[in-house]
Design a protein around this motif. Structure first.
Motif, short mmCIF file in Angstrom:
data_model
loop_
_atom_site.label_atom_id
_atom_site.label_comp_id
_atom_site.label_asym_id
_atom_site.label_seq_id
_atom_site.Cartn_x
_atom_site.Cartn_y
_atom_site.Cartn_z
N ASP A 71 13.86 47.39 -38.92
CA ASP A 71 13.70 48.28 -40.07
C ASP A 71 14.02 49.74 -39.73
N ARG A 72 15.02 49.94 -38.85
CA ARG A 72 15.54 51.26 -38.49
C ARG A 72 14.46 52.16 -37.85
N VAL A 73 13.66 51.58 -37.00
CA VAL A 73 12.61 52.34 -36.32
C VAL A 73 12.97 52.47 -34.85
N LEU A 74 13.04 53.72 -34.39
CA LEU A 74 13.26 54.00 -32.97
C LEU A 74 11.89 53.98 -32.29
N GLN A 75 11.78 53.18 -31.23
CA GLN A 75 10.51 53.09 -30.50
C GLN A 75 10.75 53.48 -29.05
N ILE A 76 9.96 54.45 -28.58
CA ILE A 76 10.01 54.91 -27.19
C ILE A 76 8.65 54.60 -26.58
N SER A 77 8.65 53.81 -25.50
CA SER A 77 7.38 53.43 -24.88
C SER A 77 7.54 53.40 -23.37
N GLY A 78 6.42 53.30 -22.70
CA GLY A 78 6.44 53.23 -21.25
C GLY A 78 5.05 53.27 -20.68
N GLU A 79 4.99 53.37 -19.37
CA GLU A 79 3.69 53.40 -18.71
C GLU A 79 3.77 54.24 -17.44
N ARG A 80 2.78 55.09 -17.28
CA ARG A 80 2.63 55.87 -16.06
C ARG A 80 1.46 55.27 -15.31
N ASN A 81 1.72 54.81 -14.08
CA ASN A 81 0.68 54.13 -13.31
C ASN A 81 -0.25 55.12 -12.62
N VAL A 82 -1.48 54.68 -12.40
CA VAL A 82 -2.48 55.49 -11.70
C VAL A 82 -2.11 55.53 -10.23
N GLU A 83 -2.28 56.70 -9.63
CA GLU A 83 -2.00 56.85 -8.21
C GLU A 83 -2.99 56.02 -7.40
N LYS A 84 -2.49 55.37 -6.36
CA LYS A 84 -3.36 54.54 -5.52
C LYS A 84 -4.38 55.42 -4.81
N GLU A 85 -5.60 54.93 -4.77
CA GLU A 85 -6.67 55.69 -4.13
C GLU A 85 -6.89 55.21 -2.70
N ASP A 86 -7.18 56.13 -1.84
CA ASP A 86 -7.53 55.84 -0.46
C ASP A 86 -9.01 56.17 -0.31
N LYS A 87 -9.75 55.34 0.38
CA LYS A 87 -11.20 55.56 0.51
C LYS A 87 -11.51 56.87 1.23
N ASN A 88 -10.57 57.39 1.99
CA ASN A 88 -10.80 58.65 2.70
C ASN A 88 -10.48 59.87 1.84
N ASP A 89 -9.86 59.64 0.66
CA ASP A 89 -9.51 60.76 -0.21
C ASP A 89 -10.74 61.27 -0.96
N ARG A 90 -10.77 62.55 -1.18
CA ARG A 90 -11.84 63.16 -1.96
C ARG A 90 -11.19 63.92 -3.11
N TRP A 91 -11.33 63.40 -4.31
CA TRP A 91 -10.71 63.99 -5.49
C TRP A 91 -11.57 65.13 -6.00
N HIS A 92 -10.96 66.25 -6.32
CA HIS A 92 -11.66 67.38 -6.90
C HIS A 92 -11.44 67.45 -8.40
N ARG A 93 -10.28 67.01 -8.85
CA ARG A 93 -9.97 67.04 -10.28
C ARG A 93 -8.84 66.04 -10.55
N VAL A 94 -8.95 65.34 -11.66
CA VAL A 94 -7.88 64.43 -12.10
C VAL A 94 -7.51 64.85 -13.52
#
Length: 155
Positions: free
Chosen positions: A79-102
């Motif tokens: 029906d003449r519809v342009l669809q733009i889609s996708g996915e941004r994956n979450v960054e892999k976490e390391d147990k030694n990492d300490r996140w300050h802000r996401v």
């Protein structure tokens, strides 16, 4: 000046504001504990797309930093519809990492646009360069009616 120390709960006046601290100006507001926009959907909300029309085409531009062309889909529905889609994956976490802000968004996004009748949907082109997706939909030439036409006068 006597009120300033009590206003700051008797803190010293030489406290320096750190703009990179974990200061949250909304932490004391009575918002629901579960955000209205989940982190998984934040990429959907933040995907901004510009649509401009030139004499030759409809041009769509989307900022998709960090995405590869394999993570983005551009489709035209019946029906003449342009669809733009996708996915941004979450960054892999390391147990030694300490996140300050996401703050960078991750998750799926989907945007849809109804194309006008003059769009050549069989000639759509898309390219991803420097984090910007450009979708070009050529336009059909609209035949202009002849301006001069002799009209017979009756009577």
């Amino acid at each position: 000046m006597a009120m300033i120390p009590s206003f700051f709960n008797n803190r010293s006046r030489d406290i320096i504001f750190d703009p990179f601290s974990s200061f949250d100006p909304f932490k004391d507001f009575p918002f629901p504990s579960s955000s209205l926009i989940s982190r998984e959907n934040s990429a959907f909300v933040n995907t901004r797309i510009d649509w401009k029309e030139t004499p030759e085409a409809h041009v769509f531009k989307a900022d998709l930093p960090g995405l590869k062309k394999e993570e983005v889909k551009v489709e035209i529905e019946d029906d003449r519809v342009l669809q733009i889609s996708g996915e941004r994956n979450v960054e892999k976490e390391d147990k030694n990492d300490r996140w300050h802000r996401v703050e960078r968004s991750s998750g799926k996004f989907l945007r849809r646009f109804k194309l006008p009748e003059n769009a050549k949907i069989d000639q759509v082109k898309a390219g991803l360069e420097n984090g910007v997706l450009t979708v070009t939909v050529p336009k059909e030439e609209v035949k202009k009616p002849d301006v001069k036409k002799a009209i017979e006068i009756s009577g």
